[in-house]
Design a protein around this motif. Structure first.
Motif, PDB file in Angstrom:
ATOM      1  N   LEU A 166      -0.373   1.888   7.307  1.00 25.01           N
ATOM      2  CA  LEU A 166       0.337   0.902   6.494  1.00 25.01           C
ATOM      3  C   LEU A 166       0.043   1.070   5.009  1.00 25.01           C
ATOM      4  O   LEU A 166       0.734   0.514   4.169  1.00 25.01           O
ATOM      5  N   ARG A 167      -0.980   1.862   4.690  1.00 23.24           N
ATOM      6  CA  ARG A 167      -1.373   2.004   3.286  1.00 23.24           C
ATOM      7  C   ARG A 167      -0.260   2.591   2.405  1.00 23.24           C
ATOM      8  O   ARG A 167      -0.043   2.079   1.305  1.00 23.24           O
TER       9      ARG A 167
ATOM     10  N   SER B 209      -1.570  -4.171   4.284  1.00 22.82           N
ATOM     11  CA  SER B 209      -1.832  -3.498   5.553  1.00 22.82           C
ATOM     12  C   SER B 209      -2.626  -4.407   6.488  1.00 22.82           C
ATOM     13  O   SER B 209      -2.362  -4.478   7.678  1.00 22.82           O
TER      14      SER B 209
END
Lengths: 313, 352, 254
Positions: B289-290, B307
């Motif tokens: 998700l970064r 995230s």
């Protein structure tokens, strides 16, 4: 002379610890009530506490008592208005608490013990990081609700905030005990905590009672959040993590499910932390709660005021 | 026994091959992810023996990890450099690293005996909170040990040992060592599960009184499970410290212990494949998700901790829709996969 | 015949309630002994004291010359007493075969490393446990279900599996707690055959708690009757059937 000095120091730290312990107790009640009914460690409770202080903060800010930039000095809020802020924060936190139960715990009521525990961790993380996204990660100066004064009783000093914290806790805990023991909704809470299935058969609205339990616990956490914020004037989205853990430990030490137990556990932890931190070493104070926890559990696995249960063979 | 040796040699070769492949073809960032996943798998699979197999809810895994890290690191530093001063990093020798790992495993296992003992008196959430307390006490006590660096911990922990032919590898040999431990742990744990000891542990989980009446000494078995879990958690701590080259007591907070439990429950408590899947998922998700977070930040609407927010939401949603975890208590097998395929798809081949 | 199990003045109190009051039992080796009584008479509590689950408040339990008082359930199992439970307690997530194998765990003479390294001793132990478990499953009539998870078994089979598991500990005395509860007539007939075979073929002494009078009277050689924690009669089935005290306890004082 040195001996008298130690005694007065001991008294002073105990007095300080009383205030700290009171906030633990206010928080512990929320854990203990929920655990009593659902056997769930409501990890998100610590974040409700965090929200309580933030709700009060933003009201003060919108009312113009806080400068927009963080460098300015907050003005002091008149007492009537401050009480209003606290009341609104309590109501808002109750709603949040009930909402959490409705969304994250109720669908899992028959799914065993672990799944709701994990959603509790999820909600807790969500509020921590969501809080950072919404409120920002910078610590915020909390508005002054009360000009600081220090009372003296012999060698011991009592700041008025500490007195307020202890008094508020005594009043709220008494009110809660009366509510649980003397009113019909209180009796419903006790019935659910004793045996939820039978309570349902007896016509008690179990869902409403559980919501009520979350609501009450969350309102208490909101008060604790405001009180602690007044005492240590910066608030952050992660402020609940440590105190939440300690307050849950307090609830277990006192005997989970028991309101007097929560009060007792909170006070014991608060006072001993303060004394150990003051007279010995600050870093050890953090460990005191857990040492207490393990010692108490080893000798009385159900906590100081908890009732032992026996498995039917 | 002969088969055991063959399997071990195969694991050695496999891990060497994996590390070679990564060093040759894969960017260091991704290797880093893989190594973190490996450490997470060690934690999850070892905790699964306590929480999943034996049904003893331990929330103190980070504590054992801390013990392992803070036993192995000073030994390794001292053996490699002969001093605790600052200076350039070096590789530990095979012997020194082996000694450090052995010492930390034994150290953590001894602590496991101490922590396993209260397990005999406590059940369920009480045990959980007591073990969580143990972890926190360990962390706080480590913070005040000046000889171990206090709150800032230890630095200049040597790199993991070189192997023949690895001198030119950029990412070092960490993957080899981490996944060697993963392989050994997984093999041993599956064997434990499928033995009289594993059945005894499951019997205790399923019905402790009945197990005791059948002559299973549950106290002894529980301590055994704790020691097994602690030993490998300690090794994981040591690998973690050597991998990062530095370690602080605050690397081992209650949050980390809770994270390992999350891995187990997500994957399905009691299943080795579940524990592995959970470890991969929980480690990878925030990493994956970064980039989203970064692209949002560069487009002018930064969301701090996005995230983690998404991770938390997924955790809640996942538990609500599949509370028994991905695998339940079952292991990943062809039969299980087949049962997941919708019957409509399955029916296509043959019967009407 | 030698005396295998003997209790003297066995008493237990829970709070103010005296659940079992001065119970004297004497079970001889190779006997089929019945313990009966109305609901709440304290029969299961006696079992719990015999197997180390409860510690008696007063009195002694001696088994094969050894004092059982104060022993833990595993220690009692090591002496050679095994039992089943009124509310069946199987290991649900294990298979039927594995359930029966757990009973043999206490006889395993291998250590953890044998299993982790898969030594010869490990393989020998596994094979021995498996063979014994299969044999016992065959004995109770469950060998065809060996591979199923225990939780999938129907009620009557669960009772039988509990018996097989208890037998796998190789006991001298097996205590059966209401094995016929919830069974139909056919199953009950099969069960009484099974209980008889446990004694005759496996040479295991049987102590039986049962509500079904027909079954108890049909297979037990001696019967003791408890009511409100006290022994009110002891003797052969014929003696018990004609004992006025027993009739009163079951039918209520007129």
């Amino acid at each position: 002379m040195a001996e008298a000095d130690i005694t007065s120091q001991l008294l002073q730290y105990s007095a300080n610890g009383l205030a700290k312990g009171s906030t633990y107790a206010l928080m512990a009640v929320g854990y203990t009530l929920v655990y009593g009914v659902l056997q769930l460690i409501n990890f998100a409770h610590a974040e409700v506490y965090m929200l309580g202080s933030h709700f009060a903060y933003y009201q003060a800010r919108w009312a113009g008592y806080l400068p927009e930039d963080s460098a300015g000095k907050p003005e002091s809020v008149p007492i009537g208005l401050a009480l209003g802020f606290v009341a609104v924060a309590m109501i808002a936190c109750s709603l949040v608490g009930m909402l959490i139960e409705r969304i994250a715990y109720r669908p899992l009521r028959n799914a065993g013990r672990l799944a709701p525990l994990i959603t509790a961790i999820g909600v807790s993380l969500l509020l921590q990081y969501g809080g950072q996204a919404v409120f920002g990660t910078e610590p915020k100066l909390f508005p002054t609700f009360m000009e600081t004064e220090v009372y003296e009783l012999g060698p011991i000093k009592f700041p008025n905030t500490n007195v307020l914290i202890v008094l508020t806790t005594v009043v709220l805990m008494t009110a809660l005990t009366l509510f649980v023991t003397k009113t019909r909704p209180g009796a419903a809470m006790r019935a659910c905590s004793h045996d939820m299935k039978t309570a349902r058969l007896m016509g008690i609205n179990v869902n409403a009672t559980i919501s009520l339990t979350f609501g009450i616990g969350s309102a208490m956490a909101a008060v604790a959040g405001v009180l602690v914020a007044m005492d240590q004037p910066a608030i952050t989205p992660l402020m609940g993590v440590q105190i939440g853990l300690k307050a849950f430990v307090a609830a277990v030490v006192g005997g989970i499910g028991s309101i007097p137990g929560a009060a007792l556990g909170g006070l014991i932890l608060g006072v001993s932390e303060s004394v150990v931190g003051g007279l010995w070493e600050t870093s050890y104070a953090e460990a005191v709660a857990f040492v207490f926890l393990i010692v108490v559990l080893l000798f009385k696995p159900s906590g100081l005021l908890g009732k032992a249960t026996r498995e039917k063979v | 026994m002969a088969r055991t040796i063959a399997i071990f040699l195969a694991a050695l070769a496999g891990c060497y091959g994996l590390n070679w492949f990564l060093a040759e073809f894969i960017e260091v960032v991704y290797v880093d992810y893989l190594n973190l996943i490996g450490i997470a798998i060690i934690l999850a699979v070892s905790l699964n023996v306590v929480n999943g197999l034996t049904g003893q809810f331990s929330l103190g895994h980070a504590g054992f990890m801390a013990v392992g890290a803070f036993v192995a690191s000073p030994i390794s530093i001292w053996l490699t450099y002969g001093e605790f001063e600052s200076g350039p990093l070096a590789h530990a020798s095979l012997l020194h690293f082996g000694l450090a790992l052995l010492a930390c495993g034994v150290g953590a296992a001894l602590v496991g005996v101490v922590v396993g003992a209260p397990a005999l008196r406590l059940k369920g959430d009480y045990l959980a909170i007591a073990t969580l307390g143990f972890g926190e006490i360990t962390r706080i006590m480590l913070q005040s040990q000046d000889i171990l660096g206090g709150p800032t911990g230890l630095k200049r922990i040597p790199k993991m040992p070189q192997l023949p032919g690895t001198a030119g590898w950029d990412g070092g040999t960490s993957t080899f060592w981490i996944f060697l431990v993963v392989a050994v742990l997984v093999i041993l744990t599956v064997r434990l599960q499928r033995s009289t000891f594993g059945r005894a542990l499951i019997a205790i989980r399923e019905n402790e009184l009945a197990a005791e009446t059948m002559g299973i000494r549950s106290s002894r078995m529980k301590v055994m499970a704790f020691v097994y879990g602690a030993f490998f958690a300690g090794i994981a701590g040591a690998l973690f410290a050597h991998y990062q080259h530095s370690v602080r007591p605050d690397d081992f907070t209650a949050v980390r212990s809770i994270g390992v439990v999350v891995m187990l429950v997500l994957g399905g408590l009691g299943s080795v494949t579940g524990a592995i899947t959970g470890a991969v998922f929980v480690t990878l998700l925030p990493i994956m998700l970064r980039p989203v977070e970064e692209s949002l930040a560069s487009s002018g609407t930064p969301i701090t901790g996005l995230s983690m927010i998404v991770y938390a939401l997924l955790l809640i949603a996942f538990m609500i829709f599949r509370p028994q975890g991905i695998f339940g208590q079952r292991e990943l097998s062809l039969k299980l996969l087949r049962s997941w395929v919708p019957s409509a798809v399955r029916g296509k081949g043959g019967k009407p | 015949m030698t005396c295998l199990l003997k209790t003297a003045q066995l008493t237990i109190r829970f709070g103010g309630l005296c659940a079992v009051d001065c119970c004297d039992l004497e079970i001889r080796e190779g006997e089929l002994f019945g313990l009966i009584g109305p609901n709440g008479a304290g029969k299961t509590t006696v079992f719990n004291m015999l197997t180390g689950v409860y510690e008696p408040s007063e009195g002694t339990v001696t088994f094969n010359g050894a004092t059982v008082n104060g022993m833990s359930p595993p220690q009692v199992a090591a002496l050679g007493i095994s039992r089943t439970f009124q509310n069946i307690r199987l290991f649900d997530e294990l298979s039927v075969l594995e359930n029966a194998m757990t009973g043999a765990h206490r006889h395993a003479r291998i250590n953890l490393f044998d299993s982790l390294l898969r030594t010869k001793r490990h393989h020998r132990e596994e094979a021995a446990q498996r063979d014994q478990a299969y044999e016992l499953l065959r004995f109770v009539g469950l060998e065809e279900r060996a591979g199923l998870p225990a939780k999938s078994l129907p009620y009557g089979h669960r009772r039988k599996l509990e018996i097989a598991r208890a037998l796998a500990t190789k006991p001298k005395l097996i205590c059966l707690d209401e094995p016929a509860a919830g069974m139909n007539t056919g199953e009950k007939a099969e069960l009484s055959g099974l209980i008889r075979r446990i004694r005759d073929e496996l040479k295991v002494t049987v102590l039986l708690i049962e509500h079904d009078m027909k079954l108890v009277m049909g297979i037990c050689e001696r019967i003791q009757v408890l009511d409100y924690g006290k022994t009110i009669a002891c003797g052969t089935p014929a003696e018990i059937q004609n004992n006025p005290k027993v009739i009163e306890a079951y039918l209520g004082a007129g």
